[in-house]
Write a protein that holds these residues in place. Structure first.
Motif: not given
Ligand SMILES: [Fe+2]
Length: 124
Positions: A48, A50, A67, A73, A113, A116
Motif C-alpha cells: 500500500a 503511505h 490507500h 485498513h 495508518c 502500518h
C-alpha cells in the motif's frame, strides 16, 4: 526554525497511542510498562502507498494518497505541520482521504495508518 517533529508512543498491551507534545527523557507508562516509540517511516516497503504526494496551487497544498479506506485498513489521520501551527484531518473507514491546507516551504505531512503506523513526507 523547522517544523516540529511528531513523536508517537504505543502501549503494546492495550494498543493506546499517545503523542508527546513536549519530549523528555522519562518513560511514558501505560498498563504498567513503558510505551514504545513508534518509528516514523520514510520509505514505503509495503504494497500500500503511505507516502503521500501533493499538489500546490495558488498557495494551497492538497495531499494525494492512494490507500485503502476500508474497515480493516485505513488512514486514521493526516497532519500538516508548519513552523508555527498544525492542522490535523481525521478519517473514518470509508471516507475519502481529503486534506488541504496552506502551503509553506519546509512543511511536513504526517500520515497515520491503522495497520502500518506513522509516515512522513517533507515538502520542498
Ligand atoms: Fe496501510
Amino acid at each position: 526554525m523547522n517544523s516540529r517533529k511528531v513523536l508517537l508512543k504505543k502501549c503494546n498491551h492495550c494498543g493506546k497511542v499517545v503523542e508527546e507534545i513536549v519530549n523528555s527523557f522519562n518513560d511514558t507508562i501505560c498498563c504498567g510498562e513503558a510505551m514504545e516509540k513508534i518509528t516514523c517511516n520514510e520509505v514505503d516497503t509495503s504494497n500500500a502507498s503511505h507516502i503521500p504526494t501533493y499538489e500546490i496551487l495558488e498557495g494551497k497544498i492538497r495531499v494525494i494518497l492512494n490507500h485503502e479506506i476500508d474497515e480493516e485498513h485505513y488512514i486514521m489521520w493526516i497532519k500538516l505541520v508548519y513552523k508555527n501551527e498544525e492542522k490535523t484531518f481525521f478519517f473514518k473507514p470509508g471516507e475519502e482521504i481529503d486534506a488541504i491546507g496552506h502551503y509553506e516551504p519546509g512543511m511536513k505531512i504526517y500520515v497515520y495508518c491503522n495497520l502500518h503506523g506513522l509516515w512522513i513526507r517533507e515538502v520542498v
